[in-house]
Motif scaffolding. Structure first.
Motif, short mmCIF file in Angstrom:
data_model
loop_
_atom_site.label_atom_id
_atom_site.label_comp_id
_atom_site.label_asym_id
_atom_site.label_seq_id
_atom_site.Cartn_x
_atom_site.Cartn_y
_atom_site.Cartn_z
N GLY A 1 0.82 -1.21 0.00
CA GLY A 1 0.00 0.00 0.00
C GLY A 1 0.85 1.26 0.00
N GLY A 2 0.19 2.36 0.22
CA GLY A 2 0.87 3.64 0.25
C GLY A 2 1.24 4.14 -1.13
N PHE A 3 1.87 5.31 -1.14
CA PHE A 3 2.29 5.94 -2.39
C PHE A 3 3.60 6.66 -2.13
N LEU A 4 4.61 6.32 -2.91
CA LEU A 4 5.94 6.91 -2.76
C LEU A 4 6.45 6.82 -1.33
N GLY A 5 6.18 5.68 -0.69
CA GLY A 5 6.66 5.46 0.67
C GLY A 5 5.78 6.01 1.76
N MET A 6 4.77 6.81 1.41
CA MET A 6 3.88 7.40 2.41
C MET A 6 2.69 6.47 2.63
N GLY A 7 2.37 6.19 3.88
CA GLY A 7 1.21 5.35 4.20
C GLY A 7 1.43 3.87 3.94
N THR A 8 2.68 3.49 3.73
CA THR A 8 3.00 2.09 3.47
C THR A 8 2.91 1.30 4.76
N SER A 9 2.30 0.13 4.68
CA SER A 9 2.27 -0.79 5.81
C SER A 9 3.30 -1.87 5.60
N LEU A 10 3.89 -2.31 6.68
CA LEU A 10 4.82 -3.43 6.65
C LEU A 10 4.12 -4.61 7.31
N LEU A 11 3.94 -5.67 6.55
CA LEU A 11 3.22 -6.84 7.03
C LEU A 11 4.17 -8.01 7.19
N PRO A 12 4.31 -8.53 8.40
CA PRO A 12 5.12 -9.74 8.56
C PRO A 12 4.32 -10.95 8.07
N LEU A 13 4.81 -11.58 7.02
CA LEU A 13 4.16 -12.76 6.44
C LEU A 13 4.95 -14.00 6.82
N PRO A 14 4.28 -15.01 7.35
CA PRO A 14 5.01 -16.28 7.55
C PRO A 14 5.58 -16.75 6.22
N TRP A 15 6.84 -17.08 6.21
CA TRP A 15 7.53 -17.47 4.99
C TRP A 15 6.80 -18.61 4.28
N ALA A 16 6.19 -19.50 5.06
CA ALA A 16 5.48 -20.65 4.49
C ALA A 16 4.28 -20.23 3.64
N ARG A 17 3.83 -19.01 3.78
CA ARG A 17 2.67 -18.54 3.02
C ARG A 17 3.03 -18.10 1.61
N LEU A 18 4.32 -17.91 1.34
CA LEU A 18 4.78 -17.47 0.02
C LEU A 18 5.32 -18.64 -0.79
N THR A 19 5.13 -18.56 -2.10
CA THR A 19 5.77 -19.49 -3.02
C THR A 19 6.45 -18.66 -4.11
N TYR A 20 7.48 -19.22 -4.70
CA TYR A 20 8.17 -18.50 -5.76
C TYR A 20 7.59 -18.91 -7.10
N ASN A 21 7.25 -17.92 -7.91
CA ASN A 21 6.69 -18.15 -9.23
C ASN A 21 7.75 -17.77 -10.27
N ARG A 22 8.33 -18.76 -10.91
CA ARG A 22 9.40 -18.51 -11.89
C ARG A 22 8.91 -17.69 -13.08
N ALA A 23 7.67 -17.89 -13.48
CA ALA A 23 7.13 -17.16 -14.64
C ALA A 23 7.12 -15.65 -14.39
N PHE A 24 6.78 -15.25 -13.16
CA PHE A 24 6.72 -13.83 -12.82
C PHE A 24 8.02 -13.31 -12.21
N GLU A 25 8.95 -14.24 -11.89
CA GLU A 25 10.16 -13.89 -11.15
C GLU A 25 9.79 -13.08 -9.92
N ALA A 26 8.81 -13.61 -9.20
CA ALA A 26 8.27 -12.93 -8.02
C ALA A 26 7.76 -13.97 -7.04
N TYR A 27 7.58 -13.53 -5.80
CA TYR A 27 6.93 -14.40 -4.82
C TYR A 27 5.44 -14.25 -4.99
N GLN A 28 4.75 -15.34 -4.78
CA GLN A 28 3.31 -15.37 -5.01
C GLN A 28 2.57 -15.49 -3.68
N LEU A 29 1.49 -14.72 -3.57
CA LEU A 29 0.64 -14.73 -2.38
C LEU A 29 -0.79 -14.63 -2.85
N ASP A 30 -1.59 -15.60 -2.46
CA ASP A 30 -2.99 -15.64 -2.87
C ASP A 30 -3.84 -15.12 -1.72
#
Length: 125
Positions: A54-83
């Motif tokens: 969230g936020g815009f240009l660093g303003m109003g951004t939230s930092l969310l601690p996500l359990p690592w087990a909740r993320l998967t790596y998606n090679r097609a997007f070269e990104a971590y995936q979260l549903d």
């Protein structure tokens, strides 16, 4: 024999290469990016990814601690995936950029794992 790890595919990645990596939905829409990782000192395993959301240009951004087990790596997007929907993320345990999560409070960590419906990295509930 010297092995060139830059040309051979492997499953390991340096932590500084994870920081800044996009987090996307299964359809490819960007949610945010990984701000930093939290690593358990005793086991050496990644316990959490801190999602900048969230936020815009660093303003109003939230930092969310996500359990690592909740993320998967998606090679097609070269990104971590979260549903997870934006509404769920907006209600998720978070902290602002100007203050930190209390990592010494196990009850906060337990609540975090209950929220994301994943078992805690230290075992059991």
């Amino acid at each position: 024999m010297v092995i060139d790890t830059m040309t051979k595919p492997h499953n390991l990645i340096a932590s500084d290469r994870v920081e800044g990596t996009a987090v996307r939905r299964p359809n490819g829409d960007k949610i945010g990016h990984i701000e930093r990782l939290m690593i358990d000192k005793l086991s050496g395993k990644v316990s959490y990814a801190i999602l900048s959301f969230g936020g815009f240009l660093g303003m109003g951004t939230s930092l969310l601690p996500l359990p690592w087990a909740r993320l998967t790596y998606n090679r097609a997007f070269e990104a971590y995936q979260l549903d997870i929907a934006d509404e769920e993320l907006k209600r998720a345990p978070s902290f602002g950029a100007d203050k930190d999560f209390d990592w010494g409070d196990r009850s906060q960590e337990e609540a975090l794992h209950r929220y994301y419906d994943v078992p805690p990295y230290w075992g059991g509930f």
